[in-house]
Design an enzyme around this catalytic site. Structure first.
Site, PDB file in Angstrom:
ATOM      1  N   SER A 268      41.067  50.646  36.796  1.00 28.78           N
ATOM      2  CA  SER A 268      42.162  50.798  37.750  1.00 28.78           C
ATOM      3  C   SER A 268      42.934  49.486  37.861  1.00 28.78           C
ATOM      4  CB  SER A 268      41.613  51.183  39.126  1.00 28.78           C
ATOM      5  OG  SER A 268      40.986  50.049  39.702  1.00 28.78           O
ATOM      6  N   LYS A 269      44.077  49.577  38.507  1.00 29.51           N
ATOM      7  CA  LYS A 269      44.891  48.379  38.702  1.00 29.51           C
ATOM      8  C   LYS A 269      44.139  47.350  39.539  1.00 29.51           C
ATOM      9  CE  LYS A 269      49.271  47.122  40.898  1.00 29.51           C
ATOM     10  NZ  LYS A 269      48.847  45.743  40.959  1.00 29.51           N
TER      11      LYS A 269
END
Ligand code: GLU
Length: 525
Positions: A268-269
């Site tokens: 994920s970011k």
């Protein structure tokens, strides 16, 4: 090379079909890359389609961002949005007429039906019935064209009552998705719900309908996409059947997920923010919040390094070859040898690849990246000067011998690593650390007077080149027995590092050399 079972010798056509809902995630880049490799190695075509049927999630600028990303990375499309081609338009929001026609086909064949249930009515059902699903077991008690008379339905539609069109799924069937990576994946149709295919409110199809109709009309032969789409695949198989297109249904290949570098789960970011690596190809400026997310390009990655790194996340050539050009990958790639298991996103390895590609470049090729780093530090230099620094400092050599004869190792992964190593070429020392071992050892009581003598000598050198200096300074050191090298280094560099002193002096020029020497004599005494 993959042997594709396009038995009927159809030309391979694949597509990358992002939704413009934000910046392109690095996993999307890998999907596009695999599509590209597969298309090229089969002499096929790669289509760029924009899937923008969900108007609520549309983000301005996302489409341009995606195109610019592939431009930078060197992934070329054969047709699609901004590339043209004869299967267009390639933006789904411009294909309403087409979808309307195919929705009607399904309604006329009894494969789909019209439903008027409002969101409130659906919520009520969900509250009443545990695990409510709109399907064969419940559709008979809902407000739709199966439970209402034709007159009633027509009247509601002509009144402008919003409705959706739902796909009628027959329960109890084993649906087989034949996946090139995963083999046969079977699921029972009873677990599927009657998916919405079209919404009258915005006169747009949903992803599922648009995706299938477009893949069919664009003559797509292989659907290569992320694992997150695998749950949709049985529905897609059923849609192909409902349209009577089962014979030309594309082959599926669902790529493994990209996983967190540390811990479990999808990349994920947040992982990138926490560990300091980008998850987007280019820097992204969120048009709504103004927030900036870092990109591989701005971080100083070379596109070749990003491509090489991504190619190996979920596939490898079967030996231990790691460095591969795009052309080599086209030769070696094998879709059927992609891993089923998720691939850990090893960002340290990404930096390693960048290092490898960086040091392979000719000296002059460093100039643009070097230039950016220098500008950030307020320095203007010419490309020739930059290439000269790269050469003098042997920046492309991992293990090297510095100007003092010491064996050293360095690991430059990004252009930004250059600044601390090369600052002294452009900025004179402004102070000297009296505790520094090298300075203490090499700047003694009589050093200032020796440097003064050398300064006078230098003032008289007309030909301030390496050879010109050598011709005058070498004999002077022999005559006087003075060994000025390390003290001279203190004066010009301010520390025990740097290239050959004559080369450095020639680069700096006579005025700058004299200025730095005077300053050291005054300051260190
Ligand atoms: N629009 C989908 C996406 O954003 C495409 C999925 C597919 O390739 O079918 O990834």
């Amino acid at each position: 090379m993959t042997t594709t079972s396009t038995s009927n010798q159809k030309k391979v056509r694949v597509r990358f079909a992002p939704s413009p809902t934000g910046p392109l995630h690095i996993g999307g880049v890998r999907t596009a890359l695999y599509n590209y490799l597969f298309a090229k190695q089969n002499g096929g075509e790669l289509i760029f389609r924009i899937e923008d049927t969900d108007s609520t999630r549309f983000v301005p600028g996302a489409e341009d961002y995606i195109i610019e990303s592939f431009n930078w990375l060197g992934i070329k499309f054969d047709e699609g949005v901004s590339f043209g081609g004869d299967h267009g338009p390639y933006r789904q929001s411009e294909r309403r007429d087409i979808y309307r026609k195919y929705v009607k086909v399904l309604l006329d064949n009894g494969k789909a039906y019209i439903a008027f249930d409002t969101p409130e009515e659906l919520d009520k059902k969900r509250a009443e019935i545990e695990n409510f699903q709109y399907d064969a077991s419940t559709r008979g008690s809902m407000r739709n064209s199966l439970t209402m008379s034709k007159e009633e339905v027509d009247a509601l539609i002509s009144d402008g009552t919003p409705y959706v069109v739902r796909f009628m799924i027959e329960p109890g069937r084993d649906v087989v998705v034949d996946d090139l990576i995963r083999g046969e994946v079977t699921i029972n149709s009873s677990i599927l719900d009657d998916k919405v295919l079209y919404k009258s409110a915005d006169d747009l199809p949903t992803y599922h309908l648009a995706n299938i109709v477009d893949d069919h009309l664009m003559e797509v032969t292989h659907v290569i996409r992320g694992e997150e789409w695998l749950p949709s695949a049985p529905l897609h198989v059923l849609l192909y059947e409902a349209f009577g297109w089962a014979d030309t249904m594309p082959r599926f290949a669902h790529l493994p997920l990209l996983l967190k570098p540390i811990g479990n789960g999808k990349l994920s970011k947040r992982d990138g923010d926490k560990l300091g690596f980008p998850v987007f190809p280019l820097e992204w400026h969120d048009p709504k919040t103004g927030a900036v997310s870092s990109g591989y390009r701005e971080k100083g990655y070379l596109p070749e390094a990003v491509i090489n790194f991504l190619a190996l996340l979920g596939w490898n050539p079967g030996n231990d070859q790691e460095m591969m050009s795009l052309e080599e990958m086209v030769q070696l790639f094998d879709l059927s040898k992609c891993s089923k298991n998720g691939a850990k996103f090893d960002y340290v390895k990404a930096a390693w690849f960048n290092h490898q590609y960086l040091i392979q470049q000719p000296d002059e090729a460093w100039a643009p990246a070097f230039d950016k780093v220098l500008k950030e530090n307020g320095i203007e230099a010419t490309a020739a000067q930059e290439a000269e620094v790269v050469r003098m400092m042997k920046l492309k050599v991992i293990e090297y011998v510095d100007g003092l004869g010491n064996k050293k190792k360095r690991n430059i992964s990004f252009a930004s690593d250059l600044w601390p190593l090369t600052k002294f070429f452009f900025v004179a020392p402004t102070e000297f650390d009296k505790e520094d071992k090298f300075i203490r050892k090499n700047w003694k009581d009589d050093t200032a007077s020796e440097m003064q003598q050398m300064l006078t000598l230098i003032e008289g050198i007309a030909d301030f080149t390496v050879d010109g200096m050598k011709a005058i300074i070498d004999p002077w050191t022999e005559q006087t027995g003075i060994k000025p090298w390390n003290a001279w280094r203190v004066a010009l560099v301010g520390a025990g590092q740097g290239p050959d002193m004559y080369e450095l002096a020639a680069f700096l020029g006579k005025d700058e050399v004299m200025k730095r020497m005077k300053f050291a004599i005054e300051t260190l005494g």
